[in-house]
Design an enzyme around this catalytic site. Structure first.
Site, mmCIF file in Angstrom:
data_model
loop_
_atom_site.group_PDB
_atom_site.id
_atom_site.type_symbol
_atom_site.label_atom_id
_atom_site.label_comp_id
_atom_site.label_asym_id
_atom_site.label_seq_id
_atom_site.Cartn_x
_atom_site.Cartn_y
_atom_site.Cartn_z
ATOM 1 N N LYS A 3 1.034 -1.261 0.068
ATOM 2 C CA LYS A 3 -0.071 0.015 -0.067
ATOM 3 C C LYS A 3 0.818 1.255 0.256
ATOM 4 C CE LYS A 3 -2.883 -0.690 3.391
ATOM 5 N NZ LYS A 3 -3.922 -0.537 4.337
ATOM 6 N N VAL A 4 1.931 1.121 1.083
ATOM 7 C CA VAL A 4 2.877 2.389 0.881
ATOM 8 C C VAL A 4 3.462 2.645 -0.285
ATOM 9 C CG1 VAL A 4 4.875 3.139 2.073
ATOM 10 C CG2 VAL A 4 3.216 2.504 3.378
ATOM 11 N N LYS B 127 -12.579 -20.609 0.893
ATOM 12 C CA LYS B 127 -12.004 -20.762 -0.566
ATOM 13 C C LYS B 127 -11.338 -21.990 -0.640
ATOM 14 C CE LYS B 127 -10.055 -17.651 -3.942
ATOM 15 N NZ LYS B 127 -9.695 -16.449 -4.198
ATOM 16 N N ASP C 163 -4.736 -15.182 -3.326
ATOM 17 C CA ASP C 163 -5.219 -13.629 -2.902
ATOM 18 C C ASP C 163 -5.361 -13.548 -1.257
ATOM 19 O OD1 ASP C 163 -7.490 -15.079 -2.387
ATOM 20 O OD2 ASP C 163 -8.784 -13.343 -2.962
ATOM 21 N N GLU D 137 -2.314 -10.957 -4.582
ATOM 22 C CA GLU D 137 -3.287 -10.501 -6.177
ATOM 23 C C GLU D 137 -3.260 -8.976 -5.913
ATOM 24 O OE1 GLU D 137 -7.357 -11.926 -7.040
ATOM 25 O OE2 GLU D 137 -7.459 -10.312 -5.678
ATOM 26 N N THR E 127 -17.957 -3.318 -6.297
ATOM 27 C CA THR E 127 -18.518 -3.019 -4.931
ATOM 28 C C THR E 127 -19.870 -3.278 -4.748
ATOM 29 O OG1 THR E 127 -16.601 -1.395 -4.930
ATOM 30 C CG2 THR E 127 -18.224 -1.498 -3.043
ATOM 31 N N ILE E 128 -20.601 -2.739 -5.543
ATOM 32 C CA ILE E 128 -22.087 -2.903 -5.381
ATOM 33 C C ILE E 128 -22.504 -4.490 -5.499
ATOM 34 C CG2 ILE E 128 -24.298 -2.548 -6.035
ATOM 35 C CD1 ILE E 128 -23.116 0.525 -6.226
ATOM 36 N N HIS F 199 -20.456 -7.127 -5.106
ATOM 37 C CA HIS F 199 -20.136 -7.932 -4.116
ATOM 38 C C HIS F 199 -21.070 -7.805 -2.891
ATOM 39 C CE1 HIS F 199 -17.517 -9.313 -0.938
ATOM 40 N NE2 HIS F 199 -16.590 -9.685 -1.907
HETATM 41 N N1 LIG Z 1 -17.576 -8.202 -7.218
HETATM 42 C C1 LIG Z 1 -16.946 -8.999 -8.109
HETATM 43 N N2 LIG Z 1 -15.686 -9.524 -7.582
HETATM 44 C C2 LIG Z 1 -15.001 -10.385 -8.324
HETATM 45 C C3 LIG Z 1 -15.996 -11.485 -9.318
HETATM 46 N N3 LIG Z 1 -15.184 -12.254 -9.979
HETATM 47 C C4 LIG Z 1 -13.955 -12.057 -9.213
HETATM 48 N N4 LIG Z 1 -13.894 -10.999 -8.579
HETATM 49 C C5 LIG Z 1 -12.824 -10.419 -7.669
HETATM 50 O O1 LIG Z 1 -11.697 -11.020 -8.177
HETATM 51 C C6 LIG Z 1 -10.903 -12.141 -7.227
HETATM 52 C C7 LIG Z 1 -10.461 -13.031 -8.008
HETATM 53 O O2 LIG Z 1 -11.309 -13.879 -9.001
HETATM 54 P P1 LIG Z 1 -10.713 -14.597 -9.786
HETATM 55 O O3 LIG Z 1 -9.833 -14.296 -10.742
HETATM 56 O O4 LIG Z 1 -11.776 -15.358 -10.538
HETATM 57 O O5 LIG Z 1 -9.905 -15.685 -9.053
HETATM 58 P P2 LIG Z 1 -10.333 -17.107 -8.410
HETATM 59 O O6 LIG Z 1 -9.741 -16.830 -7.119
HETATM 60 O O7 LIG Z 1 -10.016 -18.151 -9.122
HETATM 61 O O8 LIG Z 1 -12.072 -17.057 -8.451
HETATM 62 P P3 LIG Z 1 -12.851 -16.947 -7.340
HETATM 63 O O9 LIG Z 1 -13.344 -18.273 -7.175
HETATM 64 O O10 LIG Z 1 -14.049 -15.968 -7.860
HETATM 65 O O11 LIG Z 1 -12.337 -16.138 -6.017
HETATM 66 C C8 LIG Z 1 -12.230 -12.448 -6.375
HETATM 67 O O12 LIG Z 1 -11.605 -12.983 -4.926
HETATM 68 C C9 LIG Z 1 -12.732 -11.172 -6.140
HETATM 69 O O13 LIG Z 1 -12.147 -10.081 -5.178
HETATM 70 C C10 LIG Z 1 -17.170 -11.015 -9.576
HETATM 71 O O14 LIG Z 1 -17.887 -11.538 -10.363
HETATM 72 N N5 LIG Z 1 -17.797 -9.838 -8.903
HETATM 73 N N1 LIG Z 2 -7.044 -7.641 -4.028
HETATM 74 C C1 LIG Z 2 -7.821 -7.056 -3.386
HETATM 75 N N2 LIG Z 2 -7.373 -5.816 -2.846
HETATM 76 C C2 LIG Z 2 -8.241 -5.112 -1.875
HETATM 77 N N3 LIG Z 2 -9.426 -5.584 -1.351
HETATM 78 C C3 LIG Z 2 -9.950 -6.761 -2.033
HETATM 79 C C4 LIG Z 2 -9.115 -7.521 -2.791
HETATM 80 N N4 LIG Z 2 -9.633 -8.615 -3.115
HETATM 81 C C5 LIG Z 2 -10.952 -8.643 -2.326
HETATM 82 N N5 LIG Z 2 -11.035 -7.512 -1.653
HETATM 83 C C6 LIG Z 2 -12.026 -7.032 -0.717
HETATM 84 O O1 LIG Z 2 -11.964 -7.671 0.768
HETATM 85 C C7 LIG Z 2 -13.169 -8.056 1.128
HETATM 86 C C8 LIG Z 2 -13.230 -9.569 1.470
HETATM 87 O O2 LIG Z 2 -13.261 -10.243 0.266
HETATM 88 P P1 LIG Z 2 -12.881 -11.805 0.324
HETATM 89 O O3 LIG Z 2 -11.552 -11.971 0.172
HETATM 90 O O4 LIG Z 2 -13.413 -12.444 1.613
HETATM 91 O O5 LIG Z 2 -13.625 -12.183 -0.814
HETATM 92 P P2 LIG Z 2 -13.383 -12.296 -2.496
HETATM 93 O O6 LIG Z 2 -12.169 -11.440 -2.776
HETATM 94 O O7 LIG Z 2 -14.746 -11.382 -2.759
HETATM 95 O O8 LIG Z 2 -13.737 -13.482 -2.865
HETATM 96 P P3 LIG Z 2 -13.105 -14.912 -2.898
HETATM 97 O O9 LIG Z 2 -13.071 -15.489 -1.702
HETATM 98 O O10 LIG Z 2 -13.870 -15.793 -3.892
HETATM 99 O O11 LIG Z 2 -11.527 -14.825 -3.210
HETATM 100 C C9 LIG Z 2 -14.258 -7.512 0.064
HETATM 101 O O12 LIG Z 2 -14.654 -6.272 0.527
HETATM 102 C C10 LIG Z 2 -13.399 -7.542 -0.982
HETATM 103 O O13 LIG Z 2 -14.051 -6.547 -2.108
#
Ligand SMILES: Nc1nc2c(ncn2[C@@H]2O[C@H](COP(=O)(O)OP(=O)(O)OP(=O)(O)O)[C@@H](O)[C@H]2O)c(=O)[nH]1
Ligand SMILES: Nc1ncnc2c1ncn2[C@@H]1O[C@H](COP(=O)(O)OP(=O)(O)OP(=O)(O)O)[C@@H](O)[C@H]1O
Length: 265
Positions: free
Chosen positions: A21-22, A56, A73, A140, A153-154, A156
């Site tokens: 982030k920094v 996950k 991630d 990630e 965001t919406i 999600h």
């Molecule tokens: N809001 C939203 N975020 C998404 C969607 N698909 C992916 N993302 C975001 O992108 C991240 C990685 O998604 P992918 O590249 O599909 O990777 P993945 O970890 O194989 O897939 P997931 O099973 O969706 O976590 C997710 O953890 C979310 O933060 C979506 O349809 N809607």
């Molecule tokens: N790379 C990222 N950087 C910053 N915030 C993130 C990132 N990925 C997810 N987030 C946010 O973190 C919060 C928690 O998300 P979380 O990691 O539990 O699920 P996800 O990324 O949507 O899905 P998944 O479990 O499929 O990876 C959500 O508000 C999401 O938008």
């Protein structure tokens, strides 16, 4: 793993998110001061919650002893940009960095996900310096425009609320909204040149205002009270006009240089 093990496991991820982030915020500041335009609007980051890591791992059938390589991630950074073109420049900047290496990329901007989701993802390997030595972790980096972020965001939060069982008509409307966000990005790109030029002009103007005001203060420092007050009055009248500001700035700088020489004319 018990609570203490999780805490230890997540430590390098927490460190990586803080450092990244920094680094990206600093990059934004540096580019702004060098080029007056940065392809970064703002940066966020998070470490995945334990419950979300576990869910996950279960969904992807990742064994508990392979979380580090199986879940990419756990450390996540998100970088928001104004324009689609900025996402490309930023990806290029990340590829050229020496403090992280790209493992692979997922271009969901060109190839949107079935939900309508758009973003550019880069999985990086990032070395964290821990008390026990260097540890490489996966992180990630999600790169997206403000419009893509608004939609994601919406979507999600709706998915969270409806536990991934979104009613069909909501899903259809979200898909339409994703298309509208895409159109907005296209439209903004087409007037990008104009926007960038006006932002630069606005920044030039605010820099000039700051310079004029601090130069007026400097005149007070040299006890040029009457002159400083006259310049202040002139500033109050013309501060909104670029031309007037440049003239005023030049006059004040001449007055400062006279004051430094002890010249009263
Ligand atoms: N809001 C939203 N975020 C998404 C969607 N698909 C992916 N993302 C975001 O992108 C991240 C990685 O998604 P992918 O590249 O599909 O990777 P993945 O970890 O194989 O897939 P997931 O099973 O969706 O976590 C997710 O953890 C979310 O933060 C979506 O349809 N809607
Ligand atoms: N790379 C990222 N950087 C910053 N915030 C993130 C990132 N990925 C997810 N987030 C946010 O973190 C919060 C928690 O998300 P979380 O990691 O539990 O699920 P996800 O990324 O949507 O899905 P998944 O479990 O499929 O990876 C959500 O508000 C999401 O938008």
């Amino acid at each position: 793993m018990d609570g203490r093990d999780w805490k230890k496991f997540l430590l390098p991820y927490e460190q990586a998110v803080e450092e990244l982030k920094v680094k990206f915020k600093t990059l934004r500041g540096e580019l702004k001061s060098r080029e007056e335009y940065a392809p970064i609007e703002f940066v966020t980051g998070r470490v995945k919650k334990i419950s979300s890591v576990l869910e996950k791992a279960k969904r992807l059938s990742v064994p508990m002893d392979q979380l580090e390589s199986g879940i990419e991630d756990i450390a996540g950074i998100r970088i928001m940009c104004q324009f689609v073109e900025d996402t490309e420049s930023l990806a290029e900047l990340i590829r050229s960095r020496q403090d992280m290496s790209v493992v692979y990329e997922k271009d969901y901007i060109t190839n949107k996900k079935p939900s309508g989701y758009r973003s550019f993802h880069i999985i990086i390997e990032y070395p964290v310096q821990t008390a026990l030595g260097m540890k490489k972790i996966l992180a990630e980096v999600q790169i997206r425009t403000l419009a893509m972020n608004f939609w994601a965001t919406i979507e999600h939060s709706l998915n969270y609320k409806y536990k991934e069982q979104l009613p069909v008509e909501v899903r259809a409307r979200l898909s339409k909204a994703a298309e509208a966000a895409y159109q907005l990005d296209q439209e903004m790109s087409s007037i990008r040149g104009e926007i960038v030029a006006s932002q630069r002009m606005f920044e030039d103007n605010s820099n000039l205002i700051n310079r004029v005001l601090s130069n007026i203060q400097e005149l007070y420092f040299y006890h040029r009270v009457r002159e400083a007050a006259q310049f202040q009055l002139r500033f109050n009248e013309i501060w909104e006009t670029e031309e007037g500001l440049s003239d005023l700035s030049a006059d004040i700088e001449a007055a400062i240089s006279r004051a430094k020489k002890g010249d009263n004319n």
